[in-house]
Write an enzyme that holds these catalytic residues in place. Structure first.
Site, PDB file in Angstrom:
ATOM      1  CG  ASP A   1      -1.971   1.004   1.274  1.00  0.00           C
ATOM      2  OD1 ASP A   1      -2.841   0.947   0.399  1.00  0.00           O
ATOM      3  OD2 ASP A   1      -1.958   1.883   2.173  1.00  0.00           O
TER       4      ASP A   1
ATOM      5  CD  GLU B   1      -2.141   2.576  -3.572  1.00  0.00           C
ATOM      6  OE1 GLU B   1      -3.252   2.994  -3.889  1.00  0.00           O
ATOM      7  OE2 GLU B   1      -1.735   2.551  -2.389  1.00  0.00           O
TER       8      GLU B   1
HETATM    9  C1  NOJ Z   1      -4.423   3.091  -0.559  1.00  0.00           C
HETATM   10  C2  NOJ Z   1      -5.584   2.166  -0.535  1.00  0.00           C
HETATM   11  O1  NOJ Z   1      -5.761   1.624  -1.814  1.00  0.00           O
HETATM   12  C3  NOJ Z   1      -6.789   2.955  -0.065  1.00  0.00           C
HETATM   13  O2  NOJ Z   1      -7.961   2.213  -0.159  1.00  0.00           O
HETATM   14  C4  NOJ Z   1      -6.543   3.408   1.351  1.00  0.00           C
HETATM   15  O3  NOJ Z   1      -7.593   4.241   1.764  1.00  0.00           O
HETATM   16  C5  NOJ Z   1      -5.234   4.174   1.455  1.00  0.00           C
HETATM   17  N1  NOJ Z   1      -4.166   3.511   0.782  1.00  0.00           N
HETATM   18  C6  NOJ Z   1      -4.820   4.330   2.885  1.00  0.00           C
HETATM   19  O4  NOJ Z   1      -4.340   3.110   3.357  1.00  0.00           O
END
Ligand code: NOJ
Length: 536
Positions: free
Chosen positions: A199, A261
Protein backbone atom coordinates in the site's frame (compact mmCIF):
# COMPACT_ATOMS: atom_id res chain seq x y z
CA UNK A 1 13.76 -15.04 -7.53
CA UNK A 2 12.13 -16.46 -10.58
CA UNK A 3 11.66 -13.43 -12.78
CA UNK A 4 8.94 -15.24 -14.74
CA UNK A 5 6.51 -15.02 -11.88
CA UNK A 6 4.96 -11.68 -12.78
CA UNK A 7 4.03 -13.02 -16.19
CA UNK A 8 3.01 -16.36 -14.79
CA UNK A 9 0.57 -14.39 -12.68
CA UNK A 10 -1.14 -13.68 -15.97
CA UNK A 11 -4.03 -11.84 -14.50
CA UNK A 12 -4.39 -11.18 -10.81
CA UNK A 13 -7.90 -10.27 -9.80
CA UNK A 14 -8.58 -8.05 -6.86
CA UNK A 15 -11.31 -9.45 -4.70
CA UNK A 16 -12.53 -7.02 -2.15
CA UNK A 17 -16.10 -7.66 -1.23
CA UNK A 18 -17.20 -10.84 -2.90
CA UNK A 19 -17.33 -13.13 0.07
CA UNK A 20 -20.65 -14.61 0.79
CA UNK A 21 -23.23 -16.46 2.82
CA UNK A 22 -23.15 -15.51 6.40
CA UNK A 23 -25.43 -13.45 8.46
CA UNK A 24 -23.54 -10.23 9.08
CA UNK A 25 -23.46 -8.91 5.53
CA UNK A 26 -19.69 -8.61 5.30
CA UNK A 27 -18.32 -11.78 3.81
CA UNK A 28 -15.46 -13.95 5.05
CA UNK A 29 -12.62 -16.26 4.13
CA UNK A 30 -14.60 -19.54 4.04
CA UNK A 31 -16.94 -17.77 1.61
CA UNK A 32 -14.02 -17.18 -0.71
CA UNK A 33 -13.00 -20.84 -0.49
CA UNK A 34 -16.48 -21.79 -1.67
CA UNK A 35 -16.18 -19.46 -4.63
CA UNK A 36 -12.72 -20.41 -5.84
CA UNK A 37 -14.14 -22.44 -8.71
CA UNK A 38 -15.48 -19.18 -10.06
CA UNK A 39 -11.99 -17.69 -9.99
CA UNK A 40 -10.64 -20.73 -11.80
CA UNK A 41 -13.39 -20.32 -14.40
CA UNK A 42 -12.08 -16.78 -15.04
CA UNK A 43 -8.66 -18.19 -15.98
CA UNK A 44 -6.99 -15.72 -13.67
CA UNK A 45 -3.88 -16.93 -11.96
CA UNK A 46 -3.68 -14.93 -8.78
CA UNK A 47 -5.95 -13.42 -6.21
CA UNK A 48 -5.16 -10.22 -4.30
CA UNK A 49 -7.12 -9.70 -1.11
CA UNK A 50 -7.71 -6.28 0.39
CA UNK A 51 -6.55 -6.21 4.06
CA UNK A 52 -7.96 -9.00 6.22
CA UNK A 53 -6.12 -8.15 9.44
CA UNK A 54 -7.69 -7.10 12.76
CA UNK A 55 -8.74 -3.50 12.37
CA UNK A 56 -11.24 -1.01 13.78
CA UNK A 57 -12.21 -0.58 10.10
CA UNK A 58 -11.96 3.21 10.03
CA UNK A 59 -10.58 2.80 6.52
CA UNK A 60 -11.87 -0.69 5.81
CA UNK A 61 -8.84 -2.63 6.87
CA UNK A 62 -6.23 -0.10 5.77
CA UNK A 63 -5.97 0.74 9.46
CA UNK A 64 -4.25 -2.37 10.76
CA UNK A 65 -4.28 -3.13 14.48
CA UNK A 66 -2.31 -6.38 14.24
CA UNK A 67 -0.20 -7.37 11.24
CA UNK A 68 -0.04 -11.06 12.06
CA UNK A 69 -3.62 -12.12 12.64
CA UNK A 70 -7.00 -12.29 10.90
CA UNK A 71 -9.92 -10.01 11.73
CA UNK A 72 -12.61 -12.12 13.40
CA UNK A 73 -15.09 -10.80 10.82
CA UNK A 74 -13.20 -12.70 8.17
CA UNK A 75 -12.40 -15.87 10.11
CA UNK A 76 -9.34 -17.34 11.76
CA UNK A 77 -5.76 -18.16 10.87
CA UNK A 78 -6.95 -21.73 10.29
CA UNK A 79 -9.46 -20.43 7.76
CA UNK A 80 -6.65 -18.49 6.15
CA UNK A 81 -4.43 -21.57 5.92
CA UNK A 82 -7.31 -23.51 4.39
CA UNK A 83 -7.85 -20.72 1.86
CA UNK A 84 -4.18 -20.66 0.96
CA UNK A 85 -4.15 -24.45 0.46
CA UNK A 86 -7.30 -24.32 -1.63
CA UNK A 87 -5.84 -21.52 -3.76
CA UNK A 88 -2.62 -23.46 -4.30
CA UNK A 89 -4.39 -26.73 -5.06
CA UNK A 90 -6.04 -24.92 -7.97
CA UNK A 91 -2.68 -23.66 -9.19
CA UNK A 92 -3.56 -20.09 -8.22
CA UNK A 93 -1.51 -17.66 -6.13
CA UNK A 94 -2.58 -15.52 -3.21
CA UNK A 95 -1.30 -11.99 -2.70
CA UNK A 96 -1.94 -10.08 0.51
CA UNK A 97 -2.25 -6.36 0.98
CA UNK A 98 0.60 -5.08 3.13
CA UNK A 99 -0.04 -1.68 4.72
CA UNK A 100 3.34 -0.50 6.01
CA UNK A 101 2.93 3.29 5.85
CA UNK A 102 0.51 3.61 8.74
CA UNK A 103 -1.17 1.54 11.43
CA UNK A 104 -4.46 1.91 13.23
CA UNK A 105 -4.39 4.24 16.22
CA UNK A 106 -5.50 1.14 18.14
CA UNK A 107 -2.37 -0.80 17.19
CA UNK A 108 -0.41 -1.54 20.40
CA UNK A 109 2.61 0.19 18.85
CA UNK A 110 0.72 3.46 18.57
CA UNK A 111 -0.97 3.04 21.94
CA UNK A 112 2.51 2.74 23.45
CA UNK A 113 3.90 5.58 21.35
CA UNK A 114 1.08 7.85 22.42
CA UNK A 115 1.39 6.94 26.09
CA UNK A 116 4.30 9.29 26.81
CA UNK A 117 7.01 11.32 25.12
CA UNK A 118 9.61 9.04 26.73
CA UNK A 119 8.22 5.70 25.68
CA UNK A 120 10.71 3.75 23.53
CA UNK A 121 8.00 3.46 20.87
CA UNK A 122 7.47 7.23 20.75
CA UNK A 123 9.84 7.62 17.76
CA UNK A 124 8.13 4.76 15.88
CA UNK A 125 5.59 7.35 14.74
CA UNK A 126 5.99 10.92 13.50
CA UNK A 127 5.47 13.34 16.37
CA UNK A 128 6.13 17.09 16.18
CA UNK A 129 5.72 20.06 18.44
CA UNK A 130 2.96 22.52 17.59
CA UNK A 131 3.78 25.59 15.50
CA UNK A 132 4.40 28.77 17.57
CA UNK A 133 0.69 29.64 17.27
CA UNK A 134 -0.25 26.21 18.62
CA UNK A 135 -1.44 24.99 15.22
CA UNK A 136 -0.13 22.07 13.15
CA UNK A 137 3.66 21.93 12.67
CA UNK A 138 3.45 22.60 8.92
CA UNK A 139 0.99 22.84 6.02
CA UNK A 140 0.86 19.15 5.05
CA UNK A 141 -2.55 17.87 4.03
CA UNK A 142 -4.44 14.60 4.42
CA UNK A 143 -5.74 12.82 1.31
CA UNK A 144 -9.03 12.59 3.18
CA UNK A 145 -9.36 16.34 3.78
CA UNK A 146 -7.95 18.77 6.34
CA UNK A 147 -4.48 18.88 7.87
CA UNK A 148 -2.29 15.79 8.02
CA UNK A 149 -1.70 16.43 11.72
CA UNK A 150 -3.75 15.66 14.82
CA UNK A 151 -2.99 17.09 18.24
CA UNK A 152 -2.58 14.73 21.15
CA UNK A 153 -3.76 16.55 24.29
CA UNK A 154 -2.02 14.26 26.74
CA UNK A 155 1.50 14.56 25.37
CA UNK A 156 1.17 17.99 23.77
CA UNK A 157 2.41 17.08 20.30
CA UNK A 158 0.93 16.48 16.87
CA UNK A 159 1.19 13.15 15.01
CA UNK A 160 1.20 12.74 11.25
CA UNK A 161 -1.48 10.93 9.23
CA UNK A 162 -2.05 11.34 5.51
CA UNK A 163 -5.37 9.48 5.61
CA UNK A 164 -7.83 9.37 8.54
CA UNK A 165 -6.62 10.61 11.89
CA UNK A 166 -6.99 7.02 13.07
CA UNK A 167 -4.14 6.03 10.70
CA UNK A 168 -0.95 7.42 12.27
CA UNK A 169 2.12 7.16 10.04
CA UNK A 170 5.07 5.01 10.97
CA UNK A 171 8.53 6.56 11.05
CA UNK A 172 10.78 4.64 8.65
CA UNK A 173 13.76 6.71 9.77
CA UNK A 174 13.71 4.59 12.92
CA UNK A 175 15.39 1.25 12.18
CA UNK A 176 13.15 -0.79 14.50
CA UNK A 177 10.09 0.15 12.47
CA UNK A 178 11.32 -1.42 9.27
CA UNK A 179 12.50 -4.47 11.23
CA UNK A 180 9.03 -4.86 12.73
CA UNK A 181 7.38 -4.62 9.31
CA UNK A 182 9.81 -7.13 7.83
CA UNK A 183 8.85 -9.45 10.68
CA UNK A 184 5.20 -9.18 9.66
CA UNK A 185 6.12 -9.93 6.07
CA UNK A 186 8.11 -13.01 7.11
CA UNK A 187 5.14 -14.24 9.13
CA UNK A 188 2.96 -14.43 6.02
CA UNK A 189 5.71 -15.54 3.66
CA UNK A 190 6.47 -18.45 5.96
CA UNK A 191 2.78 -19.38 5.91
CA UNK A 192 3.10 -19.56 2.13
CA UNK A 193 1.57 -16.37 0.71
CA UNK A 194 2.79 -15.64 -2.78
CA UNK A 195 3.53 -11.98 -2.28
CA UNK A 196 2.26 -8.56 -1.32
CA UNK A 197 0.61 -5.58 -2.85
CA UNK A 198 2.32 -2.85 -0.86
CA UNK A 199 0.00 0.00 0.00
CA UNK A 200 1.09 3.58 -0.83
CA UNK A 201 4.67 2.54 -1.32
CA UNK A 202 5.62 5.98 -2.63
CA UNK A 203 4.60 7.68 0.62
CA UNK A 204 6.78 5.71 3.02
CA UNK A 205 9.33 8.48 3.71
CA UNK A 206 8.78 12.12 4.63
CA UNK A 207 11.03 15.15 4.61
CA UNK A 208 13.47 15.07 7.50
CA UNK A 209 13.06 18.83 8.01
CA UNK A 210 9.25 18.87 7.74
CA UNK A 211 9.27 21.78 5.30
CA UNK A 212 6.02 23.33 4.09
CA UNK A 213 4.91 22.07 0.71
CA UNK A 214 4.51 24.65 -2.09
CA UNK A 215 1.16 25.47 -3.68
CA UNK A 216 0.34 23.47 -6.78
CA UNK A 217 -0.12 25.89 -9.69
CA UNK A 218 -1.81 23.09 -11.70
CA UNK A 219 -4.49 22.42 -9.07
CA UNK A 220 -7.87 21.84 -10.70
CA UNK A 221 -9.74 22.82 -7.54
CA UNK A 222 -11.35 19.38 -7.21
CA UNK A 223 -9.60 17.43 -4.46
CA UNK A 224 -8.42 19.63 -1.56
CA UNK A 225 -5.33 17.44 -1.18
CA UNK A 226 -4.25 18.48 -4.68
CA UNK A 227 -3.81 22.10 -3.55
CA UNK A 228 -0.17 21.41 -2.67
CA UNK A 229 2.74 19.89 -4.55
CA UNK A 230 3.63 16.87 -2.46
CA UNK A 231 7.37 17.13 -2.72
CA UNK A 232 8.07 16.53 0.97
CA UNK A 233 5.55 13.78 1.72
CA UNK A 234 5.80 11.59 -1.38
CA UNK A 235 8.37 9.89 -3.54
CA UNK A 236 11.40 10.85 -1.47
CA UNK A 237 14.68 9.30 -2.66
CA UNK A 238 15.15 7.48 0.67
CA UNK A 239 11.97 5.49 0.00
CA UNK A 240 13.90 3.27 -2.36
CA UNK A 241 16.14 1.97 0.43
CA UNK A 242 13.07 0.77 2.31
CA UNK A 243 11.54 -0.83 -0.77
CA UNK A 244 14.80 -2.59 -1.61
CA UNK A 245 15.04 -4.00 1.88
CA UNK A 246 11.49 -5.33 1.67
CA UNK A 247 12.20 -6.89 -1.70
CA UNK A 248 15.30 -8.62 -0.34
CA UNK A 249 13.15 -10.29 2.31
CA UNK A 250 10.61 -11.38 -0.29
CA UNK A 251 13.36 -12.76 -2.51
CA UNK A 252 14.58 -14.82 0.41
CA UNK A 253 11.44 -16.93 0.00
CA UNK A 254 11.88 -17.75 -3.68
CA UNK A 255 9.18 -17.32 -6.22
CA UNK A 256 7.13 -14.52 -4.63
CA UNK A 257 5.82 -11.22 -5.91
CA UNK A 258 6.08 -7.60 -4.79
CA UNK A 259 3.58 -5.19 -6.26
CA UNK A 260 3.81 -1.53 -5.27
CA UNK A 261 0.99 0.99 -5.24
CA UNK A 262 2.42 4.25 -6.60
CA UNK A 263 0.46 6.94 -8.41
CA UNK A 264 3.41 8.53 -10.22
CA UNK A 265 4.39 9.71 -13.69
CA UNK A 266 6.54 7.35 -15.76
CA UNK A 267 10.06 8.50 -14.89
CA UNK A 268 9.34 8.36 -11.15
CA UNK A 269 7.33 5.16 -11.38
CA UNK A 270 10.11 3.36 -13.21
CA UNK A 271 12.50 3.99 -10.33
CA UNK A 272 10.36 1.64 -8.23
CA UNK A 273 11.63 -1.28 -10.32
CA UNK A 274 14.99 -0.46 -8.74
CA UNK A 275 18.31 0.33 -10.39
CA UNK A 276 19.14 -3.36 -10.50
CA UNK A 277 15.51 -4.48 -10.74
CA UNK A 278 15.76 -5.02 -7.01
CA UNK A 279 12.65 -3.15 -5.86
CA UNK A 280 9.04 -3.89 -6.90
CA UNK A 281 8.46 -6.55 -9.54
CA UNK A 282 5.43 -4.54 -10.54
CA UNK A 283 5.14 -0.87 -9.61
CA UNK A 284 1.47 -0.45 -10.43
CA UNK A 285 0.77 1.36 -13.65
CA UNK A 286 -2.51 3.26 -13.32
CA UNK A 287 -2.41 5.11 -16.63
CA UNK A 288 -5.41 3.35 -18.11
CA UNK A 289 -7.46 4.50 -15.13
CA UNK A 290 -6.53 8.15 -15.44
CA UNK A 291 -6.51 8.31 -19.25
CA UNK A 292 -9.01 10.16 -21.31
CA UNK A 293 -10.75 7.31 -23.17
CA UNK A 294 -9.68 8.12 -26.71
CA UNK A 295 -7.66 5.87 -28.99
CA UNK A 296 -4.92 8.42 -29.58
CA UNK A 297 -4.46 9.23 -25.93
CA UNK A 298 -4.44 5.58 -24.86
CA UNK A 299 -1.93 4.75 -27.59
CA UNK A 300 0.24 7.69 -26.56
CA UNK A 301 0.25 6.41 -22.99
CA UNK A 302 1.01 2.82 -23.96
CA UNK A 303 3.88 3.90 -26.20
CA UNK A 304 5.30 6.27 -23.59
CA UNK A 305 5.12 3.62 -20.87
CA UNK A 306 6.73 0.96 -23.08
CA UNK A 307 9.50 3.41 -24.00
CA UNK A 308 10.13 4.37 -20.38
CA UNK A 309 10.48 0.80 -19.03
CA UNK A 310 14.02 0.04 -17.88
CA UNK A 311 15.72 -2.90 -19.59
CA UNK A 312 14.45 -6.18 -18.19
CA UNK A 313 11.51 -4.63 -16.33
CA UNK A 314 8.20 -6.40 -16.82
CA UNK A 315 5.24 -4.09 -17.55
CA UNK A 316 1.82 -4.14 -15.91
CA UNK A 317 -1.56 -2.55 -16.53
CA UNK A 318 -4.45 -1.80 -14.19
CA UNK A 319 -8.02 -1.02 -15.25
CA UNK A 320 -9.72 -0.67 -11.91
CA UNK A 321 -9.46 -0.98 -8.16
CA UNK A 322 -11.29 -0.30 -4.93
CA UNK A 323 -10.34 3.40 -4.94
CA UNK A 324 -11.54 4.33 -8.43
CA UNK A 325 -14.90 4.54 -10.18
CA UNK A 326 -15.84 1.32 -11.93
CA UNK A 327 -14.59 0.65 -15.43
CA UNK A 328 -18.05 0.58 -17.04
CA UNK A 329 -18.90 3.92 -15.40
CA UNK A 330 -15.68 5.52 -16.57
CA UNK A 331 -15.72 4.39 -20.19
CA UNK A 332 -19.35 3.33 -20.76
CA UNK A 333 -20.72 -0.19 -21.21
CA UNK A 334 -19.77 -0.60 -24.91
CA UNK A 335 -16.24 0.61 -24.37
CA UNK A 336 -15.98 -1.62 -21.29
CA UNK A 337 -15.62 -4.56 -23.68
CA UNK A 338 -12.96 -2.76 -25.71
CA UNK A 339 -11.13 -1.90 -22.50
CA UNK A 340 -11.13 -5.55 -21.41
CA UNK A 341 -9.66 -6.56 -24.76
CA UNK A 342 -7.03 -3.85 -24.46
CA UNK A 343 -6.00 -4.86 -20.95
CA UNK A 344 -5.77 -8.54 -21.82
CA UNK A 345 -3.77 -8.07 -24.99
CA UNK A 346 -1.25 -5.46 -23.89
CA UNK A 347 2.25 -6.56 -22.97
CA UNK A 348 2.45 -6.95 -19.21
CA UNK A 349 0.65 -8.37 -16.23
CA UNK A 350 -2.98 -7.22 -16.21
CA UNK A 351 -4.80 -6.50 -12.94
CA UNK A 352 -8.56 -6.82 -12.82
CA UNK A 353 -11.05 -5.65 -10.21
CA UNK A 354 -13.87 -7.99 -9.15
CA UNK A 355 -17.28 -7.58 -10.82
CA UNK A 356 -15.88 -5.51 -13.69
CA UNK A 357 -16.17 -8.77 -15.65
CA UNK A 358 -19.96 -8.40 -15.41
CA UNK A 359 -19.81 -4.88 -16.81
CA UNK A 360 -21.31 -3.53 -13.59
CA UNK A 361 -21.41 0.22 -13.11
CA UNK A 362 -20.90 2.26 -9.95
CA UNK A 363 -23.75 1.78 -7.51
CA UNK A 364 -25.11 5.12 -6.27
CA UNK A 365 -24.94 5.18 -2.47
CA UNK A 366 -27.05 7.84 -0.74
CA UNK A 367 -25.13 10.08 1.65
CA UNK A 368 -26.88 8.57 4.66
CA UNK A 369 -25.57 5.11 3.76
CA UNK A 370 -22.02 6.10 2.90
CA UNK A 371 -19.25 4.27 4.71
CA UNK A 372 -16.08 5.58 3.10
CA UNK A 373 -14.07 7.94 5.36
CA UNK A 374 -12.75 9.77 2.31
CA UNK A 375 -16.35 10.93 1.72
CA UNK A 376 -17.51 11.23 5.32
CA UNK A 377 -14.53 13.43 6.24
CA UNK A 378 -15.29 15.82 3.38
CA UNK A 379 -19.09 16.10 3.53
CA UNK A 380 -19.29 19.05 1.15
CA UNK A 381 -17.79 16.94 -1.65
CA UNK A 382 -18.87 13.52 -0.37
CA UNK A 383 -20.52 12.51 -3.63
CA UNK A 384 -17.36 13.07 -5.58
CA UNK A 385 -15.04 11.49 -3.03
CA UNK A 386 -16.96 8.37 -2.03
CA UNK A 387 -15.40 5.06 -3.02
CA UNK A 388 -18.42 3.10 -1.79
CA UNK A 389 -20.04 2.89 -5.26
CA UNK A 390 -17.16 0.71 -6.43
CA UNK A 391 -17.10 -1.57 -3.37
CA UNK A 392 -20.56 -3.10 -3.42
CA UNK A 393 -21.25 -6.83 -3.05
CA UNK A 394 -20.67 -9.36 -5.78
CA UNK A 395 -23.99 -10.32 -7.40
CA UNK A 396 -23.81 -14.09 -7.72
CA UNK A 397 -27.40 -14.76 -8.73
CA UNK A 398 -30.93 -13.33 -8.69
CA UNK A 399 -31.76 -14.46 -5.15
CA UNK A 400 -32.21 -11.88 -2.36
CA UNK A 401 -29.01 -9.87 -1.94
CA UNK A 402 -27.60 -11.56 -4.98
CA UNK A 403 -26.52 -14.63 -3.05
CA UNK A 404 -23.86 -12.54 -1.32
CA UNK A 405 -25.53 -13.07 2.04
CA UNK A 406 -28.51 -15.11 3.08
CA UNK A 407 -31.93 -13.50 2.64
CA UNK A 408 -31.97 -12.63 6.34
CA UNK A 409 -28.81 -10.48 6.30
CA UNK A 410 -28.50 -7.11 4.68
CA UNK A 411 -25.08 -6.67 3.06
CA UNK A 412 -22.78 -3.93 4.30
CA UNK A 413 -23.47 -1.87 1.14
CA UNK A 414 -26.48 -2.12 -1.17
CA UNK A 415 -26.32 -4.20 -4.33
CA UNK A 416 -26.57 -2.73 -7.80
CA UNK A 417 -30.20 -2.28 -8.82
CA UNK A 418 -29.76 -4.46 -11.87
CA UNK A 419 -28.37 -7.42 -9.94
CA UNK A 420 -31.39 -9.68 -10.71
CA UNK A 421 -30.24 -9.67 -14.35
CA UNK A 422 -26.58 -8.69 -14.11
CA UNK A 423 -25.13 -11.48 -12.04
CA UNK A 424 -22.69 -14.34 -12.41
CA UNK A 425 -25.34 -17.01 -12.94
CA UNK A 426 -27.24 -15.08 -15.63
CA UNK A 427 -24.12 -14.07 -17.50
CA UNK A 428 -22.71 -17.59 -17.35
CA UNK A 429 -25.77 -18.71 -19.33
CA UNK A 430 -25.36 -15.97 -21.94
CA UNK A 431 -22.68 -16.80 -24.50
CA UNK A 432 -22.20 -13.13 -25.42
CA UNK A 433 -22.22 -11.53 -21.99
CA UNK A 434 -19.38 -9.39 -20.65
CA UNK A 435 -18.48 -12.36 -18.45
CA UNK A 436 -18.29 -14.65 -21.50
CA UNK A 437 -16.01 -12.12 -23.19
CA UNK A 438 -13.75 -11.89 -20.16
CA UNK A 439 -13.42 -15.68 -19.99
CA UNK A 440 -12.74 -15.88 -23.72
CA UNK A 441 -10.07 -13.19 -23.48
CA UNK A 442 -8.27 -14.72 -20.53
CA UNK A 443 -8.41 -18.19 -22.08
CA UNK A 444 -7.03 -16.87 -25.36
CA UNK A 445 -4.27 -15.03 -23.56
CA UNK A 446 -3.28 -18.09 -21.55
CA UNK A 447 -2.99 -20.30 -24.61
CA UNK A 448 -1.28 -17.73 -26.83
CA UNK A 449 2.38 -17.18 -25.93
CA UNK A 450 2.60 -14.12 -28.21
CA UNK A 451 -0.10 -12.43 -26.09
CA UNK A 452 1.56 -13.48 -22.85
CA UNK A 453 5.16 -12.56 -23.54
CA UNK A 454 5.40 -11.33 -27.13
CA UNK A 455 6.77 -7.92 -28.10
CA UNK A 456 4.47 -4.95 -28.61
CA UNK A 457 4.65 -2.95 -31.84
CA UNK A 458 2.40 -0.53 -33.66
CA UNK A 459 2.11 -1.46 -37.37
CA UNK A 460 2.97 1.12 -40.03
CA UNK A 461 -0.58 1.06 -41.44
CA UNK A 462 -2.22 4.47 -40.92
CA UNK A 463 -5.49 4.26 -38.97
CA UNK A 464 -8.29 6.74 -38.22
CA UNK A 465 -8.22 8.68 -34.94
CA UNK A 466 -10.68 6.36 -33.24
CA UNK A 467 -8.62 3.24 -33.88
CA UNK A 468 -5.77 1.83 -31.83
CA UNK A 469 -4.09 -1.11 -33.57
CA UNK A 470 -1.03 -3.02 -32.40
CA UNK A 471 0.84 -6.25 -32.87
CA UNK A 472 2.03 -8.76 -30.33
CA UNK A 473 4.85 -10.79 -31.76
CA UNK A 474 6.81 -13.84 -30.66
CA UNK A 475 9.07 -15.62 -33.13
CA UNK A 476 6.97 -16.23 -36.24
CA UNK A 477 3.71 -15.62 -34.42
CA UNK A 478 2.04 -12.24 -34.94
CA UNK A 479 -1.23 -11.25 -33.36
CA UNK A 480 -2.99 -8.11 -34.56
CA UNK A 481 -5.30 -6.27 -32.16
CA UNK A 482 -7.59 -3.59 -33.57
CA UNK A 483 -9.69 -1.54 -31.17
CA UNK A 484 -12.36 0.96 -32.13
CA UNK A 485 -12.79 3.60 -29.43
CA UNK A 486 -15.49 5.37 -31.41
CA UNK A 487 -19.06 4.92 -32.59
CA UNK A 488 -18.29 4.83 -36.33
CA UNK A 489 -17.72 1.85 -38.61
CA UNK A 490 -14.31 1.56 -40.27
CA UNK A 491 -12.84 -0.42 -43.17
CA UNK A 492 -9.11 -0.76 -42.67
CA UNK A 493 -6.38 -2.01 -44.95
CA UNK A 494 -3.89 -4.21 -43.11
CA UNK A 495 -2.77 -6.08 -46.23
CA UNK A 496 0.74 -4.70 -45.82
CA UNK A 497 1.02 -6.65 -42.56
CA UNK A 498 -0.11 -10.04 -43.97
CA UNK A 499 -2.04 -11.59 -46.81
CA UNK A 500 -4.51 -13.35 -44.58
CA UNK A 501 -5.25 -14.14 -40.99
CA UNK A 502 -7.57 -15.90 -38.60
CA UNK A 503 -10.11 -14.04 -36.50
CA UNK A 504 -9.48 -15.26 -32.96
CA UNK A 505 -11.97 -13.11 -31.08
CA UNK A 506 -14.17 -10.05 -31.36
CA UNK A 507 -15.66 -8.11 -28.48
CA UNK A 508 -19.22 -8.97 -29.54
CA UNK A 509 -18.40 -12.72 -29.61
CA UNK A 510 -20.50 -12.85 -32.76
CA UNK A 511 -18.09 -12.88 -35.72
CA UNK A 512 -16.37 -15.93 -37.02
CA UNK A 513 -15.73 -15.18 -40.71
CA UNK A 514 -12.16 -15.11 -42.04
CA UNK A 515 -11.03 -11.48 -41.92
CA UNK A 516 -10.40 -9.63 -45.18
CA UNK A 517 -7.20 -7.79 -44.36
CA UNK A 518 -7.56 -5.47 -47.37
CA UNK A 519 -10.86 -4.14 -46.06
CA UNK A 520 -11.13 -5.19 -42.44
CA UNK A 521 -14.50 -4.13 -41.08
CA UNK A 522 -14.45 -2.83 -37.53
CA UNK A 523 -17.88 -2.05 -36.18
CA UNK A 524 -18.64 0.76 -33.71
CA UNK A 525 -17.11 0.10 -30.27
CA UNK A 526 -15.63 -3.13 -31.49
CA UNK A 527 -12.30 -4.80 -30.92
CA UNK A 528 -10.90 -7.77 -32.83
CA UNK A 529 -7.93 -10.06 -32.38
CA UNK A 530 -6.46 -11.62 -35.51
CA UNK A 531 -3.70 -14.17 -35.91
CA UNK A 532 -1.73 -13.04 -38.96
CA UNK A 533 -0.44 -15.62 -41.39
CA UNK A 534 3.36 -16.04 -41.20
CA UNK A 535 5.45 -14.03 -43.64
CA UNK A 536 3.71 -10.96 -44.99
C1 NOJ B 1 -4.42 3.09 -0.56
C2 NOJ B 1 -5.58 2.17 -0.54
O1 NOJ B 1 -5.76 1.62 -1.81
C3 NOJ B 1 -6.79 2.95 -0.06
O2 NOJ B 1 -7.96 2.21 -0.16
C4 NOJ B 1 -6.54 3.41 1.35
O3 NOJ B 1 -7.59 4.24 1.76
C5 NOJ B 1 -5.23 4.17 1.45
N1 NOJ B 1 -4.17 3.51 0.78
C6 NOJ B 1 -4.82 4.33 2.89
O4 NOJ B 1 -4.34 3.11 3.36
Amino acid sequence: MNSQFPEAVGCPIQWAKCWDRRTDGIGYLPGIIRRLDYLSSLNVTALWLSPIYPSPMRDFGYDVADYTAIHPWFGTLDDFDRLLDAVHVRGLRLILDLVPNHTSDEHPWFVASRSSRDHPKRPWYIWRDPAPDGGPPNNWLSFFGGPAWTYDERTGQYYLHQFTRQQPELNYRHPEVLEAMLGAMRFWLERGVDGFRVDVVWLLMKDRDFRDEPLNPQWDGLKPHGRLQHIYTANLPETHDVVRTMRAVIDGYGDRLMVGEAYLPNPDLMRYYGRFLDECHLPMNFQLISSEWRAREVRRRVDAYEAALPPGAWPNWVLGNHDQPRLASRVGPEQGRVAAMLLLTLRGTPTWYYVDELGMQDVPIPVGQMKDPQALNQPEIADRMSRDPTRTPMPWDASPYGGFTGADAEPWLPLAEDYPTRNVEAQSRDGRSPLALFRALTALRQRTPALMIGDYRVPATPVPDDIFAYLRMLGEARILVVLNFGAGLHRLDFSAAARCGELLLCTGLDRFEPPDLRALVIRPNEGVIIRLAPGG
